[in-house]
Scaffold this motif. Structure first.
Motif, short mmCIF file in Angstrom:
data_model
loop_
_atom_site.label_atom_id
_atom_site.label_comp_id
_atom_site.label_asym_id
_atom_site.label_seq_id
_atom_site.Cartn_x
_atom_site.Cartn_y
_atom_site.Cartn_z
N ASN A 102 -9.02 1.02 9.31
CA ASN A 102 -8.10 2.00 8.73
C ASN A 102 -7.27 1.39 7.59
OD1 ASN A 102 -8.74 4.25 10.25
ND2 ASN A 102 -7.43 3.62 11.95
N THR A 103 -6.86 0.13 7.79
CA THR A 103 -6.09 -0.53 6.73
C THR A 103 -6.93 -0.66 5.47
OG1 THR A 103 -4.88 -1.75 8.41
CG2 THR A 103 -4.66 -2.55 6.17
N ASN A 104 -8.22 -1.07 5.64
CA ASN A 104 -9.10 -1.18 4.48
C ASN A 104 -9.26 0.17 3.77
OD1 ASN A 104 -11.29 -2.48 2.77
ND2 ASN A 104 -12.42 -0.80 3.75
N ALA A 105 -9.42 1.24 4.58
CA ALA A 105 -9.61 2.57 3.98
C ALA A 105 -8.34 3.00 3.22
CB ALA A 105 -9.95 3.58 5.07
N LEU A 106 -7.18 2.66 3.77
CA LEU A 106 -5.93 3.05 3.09
C LEU A 106 -5.72 2.23 1.82
CD1 LEU A 106 -3.66 3.51 6.23
CD2 LEU A 106 -4.34 5.29 4.61
N VAL A 107 -6.08 0.94 1.90
CA VAL A 107 -5.97 0.10 0.70
C VAL A 107 -6.92 0.63 -0.39
CG1 VAL A 107 -6.44 -2.21 -0.22
CG2 VAL A 107 -5.17 -1.97 1.90
N ALA A 108 -8.13 1.02 0.04
CA ALA A 108 -9.09 1.59 -0.92
C ALA A 108 -8.55 2.88 -1.52
CB ALA A 108 -10.42 1.85 -0.22
N TYR A 239 -1.31 7.82 -3.53
CA TYR A 239 -1.30 6.58 -2.75
C TYR A 239 -1.55 6.78 -1.26
CZ TYR A 239 0.52 4.60 -7.04
OH TYR A 239 0.66 4.20 -8.35
N PHE A 240 -1.89 7.98 -0.88
CA PHE A 240 -2.24 8.26 0.52
C PHE A 240 -3.16 9.46 0.52
CE2 PHE A 240 1.75 10.33 -0.62
CZ PHE A 240 1.48 11.66 -0.33
N PRO A 241 -3.97 9.63 1.56
CA PRO A 241 -4.84 10.82 1.59
C PRO A 241 -3.99 12.09 1.61
CG PRO A 241 -5.38 9.28 3.35
CD PRO A 241 -4.12 8.79 2.74
N LEU A 242 -4.33 13.02 0.74
CA LEU A 242 -3.51 14.23 0.57
C LEU A 242 -3.36 15.01 1.88
CD1 LEU A 242 -2.01 15.90 -1.57
CD2 LEU A 242 -4.11 17.15 -1.97
N GLY A 243 -4.38 14.88 2.73
CA GLY A 243 -4.32 15.59 4.02
C GLY A 243 -3.14 15.16 4.88
N PHE B 41 9.56 9.44 -0.94
CA PHE B 41 8.65 10.24 -0.12
C PHE B 41 7.21 9.73 -0.15
CE2 PHE B 41 11.85 13.33 0.85
CZ PHE B 41 11.39 13.89 2.02
N ILE B 42 6.84 9.09 -1.24
CA ILE B 42 5.50 8.47 -1.27
C ILE B 42 5.40 7.48 -0.11
CG2 ILE B 42 3.97 6.92 -2.55
CD1 ILE B 42 5.09 8.14 -5.14
N LEU B 43 6.45 6.68 0.05
CA LEU B 43 6.45 5.68 1.12
C LEU B 43 6.53 6.35 2.49
CD1 LEU B 43 8.85 3.15 -0.58
CD2 LEU B 43 6.39 2.96 -0.36
N TYR B 47 3.75 5.90 5.40
CA TYR B 47 4.10 5.53 6.77
C TYR B 47 3.53 6.56 7.76
CZ TYR B 47 7.06 4.73 10.88
OH TYR B 47 7.51 4.51 12.15
N ILE B 48 3.71 7.84 7.44
CA ILE B 48 3.24 8.90 8.34
C ILE B 48 1.72 8.81 8.54
CG2 ILE B 48 2.86 11.41 8.47
CD1 ILE B 48 5.68 11.78 7.34
N VAL B 49 1.02 8.61 7.42
CA VAL B 49 -0.45 8.52 7.51
C VAL B 49 -0.85 7.33 8.37
CG1 VAL B 49 -2.52 7.99 6.17
CG2 VAL B 49 -0.95 9.76 5.39
N PHE B 50 -0.18 6.18 8.14
CA PHE B 50 -0.56 4.99 8.92
C PHE B 50 -0.27 5.20 10.40
CE2 PHE B 50 -0.53 0.86 10.76
CZ PHE B 50 -1.65 0.29 10.17
#
Lengths: 330, 284
Positions: A102-108, A239-243, B41-43, B47-50
């Motif tokens: 999951n960390t790799n996918a988020l970094v990607a 910087y994060f999946p939009l979902g 909010f980006i952060l 955090y929420i996603v992780f």
């Protein structure tokens, strides 16, 4: 009909003229950047640091999660797997592997987002603000007097901008793979290219449309561009999946829908699916499937280009009528 | 001295007008708040996603650490940009640098004055971001009354270091092309990565930790976090430094960076004059 009029109505001549205009306007961006070596450092290397910070944030979270899994206590001799203690060593290893993946996918995701950030900033500062900027420095009247189509001018700016920005985008991708060890698994390279170029055309089409609107908005334009950085990075999931936004009840989906009007949102979502696999993050964070997103992006590209043409024609007329076409600092 | 003060005041007023008079006051306030809150909010979403996929029990310590660091980072981004963009905006955008430069004032002081309005806006944005975090996101803030003087002193010293770094960059930008946005992203990015803003230094490789320890802003973030969020238990690797030692570091750094900023500014100015670059435009 005079010879000059006959030439202007000749389709082949007009196409040639506009292509030369595209080439002429893109030339200073492509060559200008190469003639200024400091540009490469400022545009390609320095922005990587901001992206690296987001990568390290995910690695920090990953490290903390891994520490919780591997820390042994009397109540949890195999560490914690989520809310409950791990049942055995195998469960512990599986939980640790899941955190790593999951960390790799988020970094990607961050690396891909960083690539798109380069294009979005270029759209804002070198497309949308450009006509206003040209007006400020006195070039706009020259463009307006020249015989080519105004869309050729914007097209040249876009082509030059894409080439100029590619260096930063490629640097981000290379850094992601080589420095952060991101693993991409591209199953459909042709679809990936189609999504990428559809996203770029839609983005730059939006930029062309903004370019005309910025002429109307004048001095507010600069501030508007500044305002469309962090809020768009947030609402479009750079910087994060939009979902992830859909997980927040109430305002989350509203922000995600608003952010989806920026082509980079769906473009990034599709690119992430194509490079990480649709099962990444448990398949829980995607907005639509890739085909639907590609169709929407193509629709956006066509729509924004048409709107850009109409906005430009309308605002040019309006600016001429109000005598604001060459007035500076307003 | 009175000329310096008058220059500073006038430049600060000018900066404020340039920043704010393009719109209505309420819209300017909204504008000043939206950017930093969206950045925070980006952060929050990261955090929420992780947490959703990697750690269902959450990690409030890590979140508070990150949120407080990010809130104070608003000062870094705003003050640095507010300082080094002065030369480029006067030169490239307004094309007024030749008139200001030849007027009988200190251009160095003029830059500081122009940056002052940005600091005022940044103070407001930081306060709103922290307040929002404490009220709605569960960020654990607690500033003891006894710690307020030290907090104020450290904040002033941190801002002094930032201004000096901004002038150093301004001196360099006398000689470079239109790089405001590259610099605005890149230099704060350097501090974002190496100063323990969002994550502790221990996440970085050893060479990265060494860089971080050499930058005074690392200690500024550390002391600020200790004072306003003392319950955070994340290991920052700087526990060996007591607050007074950190304050001493900040005093020495602000003096050192001030001297460096004068030097770099003078050198940049000298070479720009020699090469005829004081009022160049590079609008591609």
């Amino acid at each position: 009909m005079s010879e000059a009029k006959a030439r202007r109505s000749d389709l082949r001549y007009r196409i040639g003229l506009n292509l030369r205009a595209v080439k002429g306007r893109s030339y200073p961006r492509i060559v200008g950047a190469n003639r200024e070596p400091s540009w490469i450092f400022f545009e390609a290397f320095l922005p990587l640091l901001g992206i690296a910070a987001y990568v390290f944030v995910y690695q920090f979270f990953g490290g903390q999660a891994l520490a919780a899994i591997t820390t042994k206590t009397t109540a949890a001799p195999w560490g914690m797997c989520g809310h409950d203690p791990c049942a055995n060593a195998a469960a512990q290893a599986a939980a640790a592997a899941a955190v790593g993946a999951n960390t790799n996918a988020l970094v990607a995701s961050v690396v891909l987002g960083g690539t798109m950030v380069a294009f979005w900033l270029n759209v804002l500062w070198s497309m949308a603000s450009q006509l206003y900027w040209e007006k400020e420095i006195g070039n706009l009247q020259l463009y307006m007097m020249a015989p080519m189509n105004r869309m050729a001018l914007l097209g040249g700016m876009a082509v030059g901008g894409v080439v100029m920005t590619s260096m930063r985008a490629i640097s981000t991708l290379v850094a992601g793979v080589l420095v952060f060890g991101v693993i991409f698994q591209v199953a459909s390279p042709l679809v990936l290219l189609a999504v990428f170029f559809a996203t770029l055309i839609a983005l730059y089409g939006l930029g062309m449309m903004f370019a005309s609107l910025y002429l109307l908005w004048g001095r507010e334009a600069w501030n508007l561009s500044a305002l469309m950085e962090e809020p768009i990075f947030f609402s479009s999931g750079f910087y994060f999946p939009l979902g992830g936004l859909l997980r927040i009840p109430g305002w989350g989906p509203a922000i995600a829908i608003a952010g989806s009007f920026i082509p980079a949102s769906l473009g990034l979502d599709a690119l992430r699916q194509l490079t990480l696999g649709s099962t990444a993050f448990g398949g829980n964070f995607w907005i639509f499937d890739v085909t639907t997103e590609l169709e929407i992006l193509v629709g956006m590209a066509v729509l924004f280009l048409i709107l850009a043409r109409y906005c430009l024609a309308y605002l040019e007329t309006l600016a001429k009528r109000e005598g604001k076409l060459t007035s500076r600092h307003q | 001295m009175s000329t310096y003060w008058r220059t500073f005041k006038t430049a600060a007023w000018l900066g404020w007008e340039m920043d704010s008079n393009w719109t209505e006051p309420w819209l300017f306030v909204l504008y000043s708040v939206i950017k930093p809150v969206a950045g925070a909010f980006i952060l929050v979403l990261m955090y929420i996603v992780f947490v959703a996929i990697g750690r269902p029990q959450g990690d409030t310590d890590a979140f508070s650490y990150m949120y407080v660091g990010n809130s104070f980072f608003i000062f870094v981004a705003t003050v640095l940009f507010g300082t080094f963009q002065v030369i480029q905006s006067d030169r490239e955008w307004y094309q007024t640098i030749r008139y200001i430069y030849i007027s009988p004032i200190s251009y160095y002081v003029y830059i500081l004055g122009r940056a002052a309005s940005k600091i005022a806006v940044a103070v407001f944005a930081v306060a709103i971001t922290l307040l929002f975090g404490a009220m709605f996101l569960g960020v654990r803030l607690h500033l003891a009354l006894a710690d307020v003087p030290m907090f104020l002193v450290s904040t002033v010293l941190g801002l002094a270091v930032l201004l000096a770094i901004g002038i150093c960059l301004g001196g360099i930008s006398f000689l470079t092309a239109k790089h405001t946005h590259g610099l605005a992203e890149g230099i704060p990015g350097l501090f974002y990565v190496f100063c323990g803003v969002l994550f502790p230094l221990s996440i970085l490789p050893s060479w990265g930790q060494a860089i971080g320890r050499a930058i005074p802003l690392t200690y500024w973030f550390e002391i600020t976090r200790r004072l306003i969020a003392p319950t955070i238990t994340v290991n920052t690797t700087l526990a060996g430094f007591d607050p007074l030692t950190i304050l001493f570091f900040l005093i020495v750094s602000s003096v050192g960076f001030f001297a460096l900023s004068v030097l770099i500014y003078k050198v940049g100015e000298y070479f720009a004059r020699k090469a005829g670059k004081i009022d160049m435009t590079t609008s591609y």
